[in-house]
Design a protein around this motif. Structure first.
Motif, PDB file in Angstrom:
ATOM      1  N   PHE A 346       0.831  -1.201   0.000  1.00  0.00           N
ATOM      2  CA  PHE A 346       0.000   0.000   0.000  1.00  0.00           C
ATOM      3  C   PHE A 346       0.869   1.256   0.000  1.00  0.00           C
ATOM      4  CE2 PHE A 346      -2.174   3.384   2.371  1.00  0.00           C
ATOM      5  CZ  PHE A 346      -3.217   3.620   1.482  1.00  0.00           C
ATOM      6  N   CYS A 347       1.922   1.270   0.800  1.00  0.00           N
ATOM      7  CA  CYS A 347       2.815   2.431   0.844  1.00  0.00           C
ATOM      8  C   CYS A 347       3.492   2.656  -0.509  1.00  0.00           C
ATOM      9  CB  CYS A 347       3.867   2.253   1.930  1.00  0.00           C
ATOM     10  SG  CYS A 347       3.223   2.337   3.608  1.00  0.00           S
ATOM     11  N   GLN A 348       3.827   1.579  -1.194  1.00  0.00           N
ATOM     12  CA  GLN A 348       4.413   1.722  -2.525  1.00  0.00           C
ATOM     13  C   GLN A 348       3.406   2.342  -3.492  1.00  0.00           C
ATOM     14  OE1 GLN A 348       5.543  -2.382  -3.024  1.00  0.00           O
ATOM     15  NE2 GLN A 348       7.649  -2.041  -2.310  1.00  0.00           N
ATOM     16  N   ALA A 349       2.149   1.909  -3.380  1.00  0.00           N
ATOM     17  CA  ALA A 349       1.100   2.494  -4.228  1.00  0.00           C
ATOM     18  C   ALA A 349       0.886   3.966  -3.878  1.00  0.00           C
ATOM     19  CB  ALA A 349      -0.202   1.702  -4.059  1.00  0.00           C
ATOM     20  N   ALA A 350       0.964   4.300  -2.584  1.00  0.00           N
ATOM     21  CA  ALA A 350       0.801   5.688  -2.153  1.00  0.00           C
ATOM     22  C   ALA A 350       1.935   6.555  -2.705  1.00  0.00           C
ATOM     23  CB  ALA A 350       0.771   5.761  -0.627  1.00  0.00           C
ATOM     24  N   THR A 351       3.155   6.016  -2.728  1.00  0.00           N
ATOM     25  CA  THR A 351       4.290   6.752  -3.282  1.00  0.00           C
ATOM     26  C   THR A 351       4.078   7.019  -4.761  1.00  0.00           C
ATOM     27  OG1 THR A 351       5.780   5.741  -1.656  1.00  0.00           O
ATOM     28  CG2 THR A 351       6.787   6.699  -3.631  1.00  0.00           C
ATOM     29  N   THR A 352       3.621   6.005  -5.480  1.00  0.00           N
ATOM     30  CA  THR A 352       3.340   6.161  -6.917  1.00  0.00           C
ATOM     31  C   THR A 352       2.263   7.216  -7.149  1.00  0.00           C
ATOM     32  OG1 THR A 352       3.940   3.851  -7.319  1.00  0.00           O
ATOM     33  CG2 THR A 352       2.596   4.942  -8.996  1.00  0.00           C
ATOM     34  N   ALA A 353       1.286   7.280  -6.229  1.00  0.00           N
ATOM     35  CA  ALA A 353       0.187   8.241  -6.358  1.00  0.00           C
ATOM     36  C   ALA A 353       0.592   9.658  -5.979  1.00  0.00           C
ATOM     37  CB  ALA A 353      -0.999   7.789  -5.507  1.00  0.00           C
ATOM     38  N   GLY A 354       1.793   9.825  -5.443  1.00  0.00           N
ATOM     39  CA  GLY A 354       2.284  11.162  -5.109  1.00  0.00           C
ATOM     40  C   GLY A 354       2.132  11.547  -3.653  1.00  0.00           C
ATOM     41  N   ALA A 355       1.869  10.583  -2.772  1.00  0.00           N
ATOM     42  CA  ALA A 355       1.712  10.886  -1.349  1.00  0.00           C
ATOM     43  C   ALA A 355       3.025  11.397  -0.774  1.00  0.00           C
ATOM     44  CB  ALA A 355       1.248   9.656  -0.588  1.00  0.00           C
ATOM     45  N   THR A 356       2.911  12.391   0.111  1.00  0.00           N
ATOM     46  CA  THR A 356       4.093  12.943   0.778  1.00  0.00           C
ATOM     47  C   THR A 356       4.225  12.460   2.219  1.00  0.00           C
ATOM     48  OG1 THR A 356       2.825  14.901   1.428  1.00  0.00           O
ATOM     49  CG2 THR A 356       4.080  15.018  -0.635  1.00  0.00           C
ATOM     50  N   GLY A 357       3.139  11.963   2.807  1.00  0.00           N
ATOM     51  CA  GLY A 357       3.180  11.510   4.193  1.00  0.00           C
ATOM     52  C   GLY A 357       1.979  10.654   4.523  1.00  0.00           C
ATOM     53  N   ILE A 358       2.110   9.871   5.591  1.00  0.00           N
ATOM     54  CA  ILE A 358       1.017   9.016   6.068  1.00  0.00           C
ATOM     55  C   ILE A 358       0.906   9.234   7.576  1.00  0.00           C
ATOM     56  CG2 ILE A 358       0.185   6.656   6.354  1.00  0.00           C
ATOM     57  CD1 ILE A 358       1.673   5.915   3.807  1.00  0.00           C
ATOM     58  N   ARG A 359      -0.312   9.563   8.034  1.00  0.00           N
ATOM     59  CA  ARG A 359      -0.541   9.853   9.445  1.00  0.00           C
ATOM     60  C   ARG A 359      -1.466   8.802  10.066  1.00  0.00           C
ATOM     61  NH1 ARG A 359      -1.289  16.485   9.832  1.00  0.00           N
ATOM     62  NH2 ARG A 359       0.534  16.972   8.522  1.00  0.00           N
ATOM     63  N   PRO A 360      -1.003   8.091  11.099  1.00  0.00           N
ATOM     64  CA  PRO A 360      -1.935   7.229  11.835  1.00  0.00           C
ATOM     65  C   PRO A 360      -2.975   8.087  12.535  1.00  0.00           C
ATOM     66  CG  PRO A 360       0.187   7.361  12.972  1.00  0.00           C
ATOM     67  CD  PRO A 360       0.351   8.069  11.664  1.00  0.00           C
ATOM     68  N   ALA A 361      -4.226   7.634  12.523  1.00  0.00           N
ATOM     69  CA  ALA A 361      -5.322   8.462  13.019  1.00  0.00           C
ATOM     70  C   ALA A 361      -6.269   7.644  13.869  1.00  0.00           C
ATOM     71  CB  ALA A 361      -6.081   9.080  11.838  1.00  0.00           C
ATOM     72  N   PRO A 362      -7.032   8.310  14.769  1.00  0.00           N
ATOM     73  CA  PRO A 362      -8.048   7.595  15.543  1.00  0.00           C
ATOM     74  C   PRO A 362      -9.027   6.869  14.623  1.00  0.00           C
ATOM     75  CG  PRO A 362      -7.711   9.784  16.445  1.00  0.00           C
ATOM     76  CD  PRO A 362      -6.948   9.736  15.156  1.00  0.00           C
ATOM     77  N   GLY A 363      -9.621   5.829  15.171  1.00  0.00           N
ATOM     78  CA  GLY A 363     -10.524   5.014  14.365  1.00  0.00           C
ATOM     79  C   GLY A 363      -9.793   3.972  13.556  1.00  0.00           C
ATOM     80  N   ARG A 364      -8.526   3.648  13.947  1.00  0.00           N
ATOM     81  CA  ARG A 364      -7.746   2.609  13.279  1.00  0.00           C
ATOM     82  C   ARG A 364      -7.551   2.934  11.794  1.00  0.00           C
ATOM     83  NH1 ARG A 364     -11.346   0.111  16.958  1.00  0.00           N
ATOM     84  NH2 ARG A 364     -10.223  -0.986  18.606  1.00  0.00           N
ATOM     85  N   THR A 365      -7.161   4.188  11.547  1.00  0.00           N
ATOM     86  CA  THR A 365      -7.135   4.733  10.196  1.00  0.00           C
ATOM     87  C   THR A 365      -5.760   5.277   9.844  1.00  0.00           C
ATOM     88  OG1 THR A 365      -9.457   5.370  10.455  1.00  0.00           O
ATOM     89  CG2 THR A 365      -8.268   6.427   8.684  1.00  0.00           C
ATOM     90  N   LEU A 366      -5.454   5.302   8.567  1.00  0.00           N
ATOM     91  CA  LEU A 366      -4.282   5.980   8.037  1.00  0.00           C
ATOM     92  C   LEU A 366      -4.760   7.125   7.146  1.00  0.00           C
ATOM     93  CD1 LEU A 366      -2.081   2.906   6.987  1.00  0.00           C
ATOM     94  CD2 LEU A 366      -1.781   4.343   9.020  1.00  0.00           C
ATOM     95  N   LEU A 367      -4.186   8.310   7.341  1.00  0.00           N
ATOM     96  CA  LEU A 367      -4.496   9.467   6.503  1.00  0.00           C
ATOM     97  C   LEU A 367      -3.333   9.679   5.540  1.00  0.00           C
ATOM     98  CD1 LEU A 367      -5.934  12.007   9.102  1.00  0.00           C
ATOM     99  CD2 LEU A 367      -7.176  10.351   7.701  1.00  0.00           C
ATOM    100  N   ILE A 368      -3.634   9.646   4.253  1.00  0.00           N
ATOM    101  CA  ILE A 368      -2.611   9.804   3.227  1.00  0.00           C
ATOM    102  C   ILE A 368      -2.588  11.266   2.808  1.00  0.00           C
ATOM    103  CG2 ILE A 368      -1.656   8.786   1.149  1.00  0.00           C
ATOM    104  CD1 ILE A 368      -2.575   6.788   3.426  1.00  0.00           C
TER     105      ILE A 368
END
Length: 523
Positions: A346-368
């Motif tokens: 998933f992180c590799q796909a996020a990098t390809t999509a242009g993501a600059t950061g990933i934040r763990p968030a409440p609700g067992r979530t990742l914010l891209i």
């Protein structure tokens, strides 16, 4: 590495906690965000040193499981090599979008910084237990109403904060609505009172009288008496005379630093008298001697004088608009858990999509972070292919489940398999008003609090507890392999028997244990 944590402590990187599937560590990045390549490195470490499972907790922390004493040390070294600075001390939680959320009533970061500075200056971290926490909620798109906190501050305007004590927002005892510097001082007073109870103390152990005394106490480092006990002072006749015993209050500058100010002037008429906001209990008002509280609180710009309601936190899943035409994409982990190799993909796909950061968030979530809207849609499709939760209506987000058997030696049912079966069988037929917890054993690690229905493994099979925790008295049993089908029968019974004006919990209580047992026994 300082040794292993006892159960009930927070398993920090320096003090892993022993669980049924090995040692567990919890990581809270100090920056709040990890670059995709950094999260790839952390996931690779989890795969090599743990059991290959990475979790995001209900509070938004990263957990790595299945470690040994030796591998936990190796993991800590690699976390340091990856440049991941981790937060330590008393948690002061804010939204992962704090300061960049255009919907928030107030930016909580300066107030949170002031509280952290006050905790550090007073040496409170060493005196407070590992579970003590503070929540500072700017009331943006990602509300923190369901996050537990010993002290809770919720924005009611750009400069005023509602303070309550103990529990989530619906259950906490309301204290009052204050300006930021006073809210900071009162928070530190309450934490001093909790510290006086010892390392096992929590704010929920303070009754209303103790909370009032904590804020008024002359020996507290910062005192703030409620208006009901002030001497004969008119808010129209000038300032309160400074007391030699008083400590200075503090303002918060734009950089988040605490600066001393002059002692407070006499409050305006009705100031600090408070009213119930967001579901806080009326008994909190009564404890502070306030009559007709809503009439006495001045409505400031941005505040509402409507009837109080319990706020519903918005879903963190999907596209979230940010300031300056930016967006964040929320993706949840099923039951808060993902295989480390899948997270790397998933992180590799996020990098390809242009993501600059990933934040763990409440609700067992990742914010891209850093995505263009078009890229967010393609990344959502990739996440769905990997089995992640991409819709706020996905039933998996309404079920709490621990690893269970066989991953955990304490597990007596395969909790996450049962939860996945329930979600697949019932889909959107799972009542949104029903909270469900599936626990491998009576420890209830995934959800320590009560749920509408808790399915827990024990020596008799799968026990169904209604309105309680995993340690509660079962209302009925079914064979462990029948647990998912049993939940389906229970859901069918609720659909048939629930009255129009009746909530799920009331319906289950009315039906009683015998009727529930009959439903579970049906073929």
């Amino acid at each position: 590495m300082t040794g292993f944590s006892r159960r009930g402590a927070c398993p920090a990187l320096s003090a892993p906690m022993q669980t049924g599937d090995g040692l567990l560590v919890r990581i809270n990045p100090l920056a709040g965000e990890l670059a995709p390549k950094t999260l790839i490195g952390l996931s690779d470490s989890a795969a090599r040193h743990g059991n290959g499972i990475v979790e995001v907790t209900a509070r938004g922390s990263i957990q790595i499981r299945g470690l040994t004493a030796d591998s936990a040390c190796l993991l800590a070294e690699e976390v340091d090599a990856l440049g991941i600075a981790v937060r330590t001390g008393v948690p002061v939680d804010t939204s992962p979008l704090a300061g960049i959320d255009p919907a928030e009533i107030a930016d909580p970061t300066p107030l949170a910084a002031a509280i952290r500075a006050g905790i550090s200056e007073a040496g409170l971290a060493k005196r407070l237990g590992p579970k003590v926490s503070v929540v500072v909620d700017g009331r943006g798109q990602l509300g923190l109403g369901s996050v537990m906190g010993d002290v809770r501050l919720v924005a009611v305007s750009a400069s005023r904060w509602r303070l309550s004590v103990g529990g989530d927002e619906a259950a906490a005892i309301f204290v009052g609505a204050f300006e930021a510097d006073v809210a900071c001082a009162a928070t530190l007073d309450i934490l001093h009172a909790v510290a006086a109870l010892g390392r096992a103390g929590r704010a929920r152990d303070l009754d209303e009288e103790a909370i009032r005394k904590a804020i008024r106490s002359p020996e507290a480092s910062r005192s703030f008496p409620p208006p009901s006990v002030l001497p004969d002072i008119s808010p129209t006749r000038g300032e309160i005379t400074p007391s030699s015993a008083s400590s200075p209050t503090f303002n918060i500058n734009v950089a988040g630093r605490v600066q001393p100010t002059t002692p407070p002037i006499s409050p305006p008429v009705g100031e600090m008298s408070g009213r119930t906001e967001g579901g806080a209990k009326d008994r909190g008002i009564a404890a502070f001697g306030v009559a007709d509280a809503r009439a006495r609180v001045p409505i400031q710009a941005g505040e509402s004088n409507s009837e109080p309601t319990t706020p519903t936190d918005s879903s963190p899943i999907g596209i979230l608009p940010l300031a300056k035409n930016r967006i964040a994409l929320g993706i949840a982990l099923p039951f808060g858990s993902i295989d480390a190799r899948s997270l790397i993909s998933f992180c590799q796909a996020a990098t390809t999509a242009g993501a600059t950061g990933i934040r763990p968030a409440p609700g067992r979530t990742l914010l891209i972070m850093g995505l263009a809207p078009a890229s967010a849609h393609s990344l959502t499709a990739a996440a769905k292919t990997l089995g992640l939760v991409t819709s706020p209506t996905d039933p998996r987000i309404r079920i709490a489940a621990c690893p269970g058997a066989p991953a955990c030696a304490s597990g007596m049912i395969a909790a996450r398999d049962v939860a996945a079966d329930i979600a697949a069988d019932l889909g959107e037929g799972l009542d949104p008003a029903l909270s469900l917890h599936v626990s491998g054993c009576a420890k209830g690690c995934a959800h320590p609090g009560p749920a509408t229905v808790t399915i827990v493994g024990d020596e008799k099979g799968a026990a169904f507890v209604v309105g309680g925790t995993a340690k509660g008295l079962p209302a009925a049993y079914t064979a462990s392999y029948e647990a998912a089908r049993g939940m389906g029968r229970l859901t069918k019974l609720l659909a048939q028997e629930r009255k129009p004006d009746e909530n799920v919990a009331a319906c289950l209580a009315r039906l009683g244990a015998k009727r529930l047992a009959q439903a579970l026994a049906q073929e």
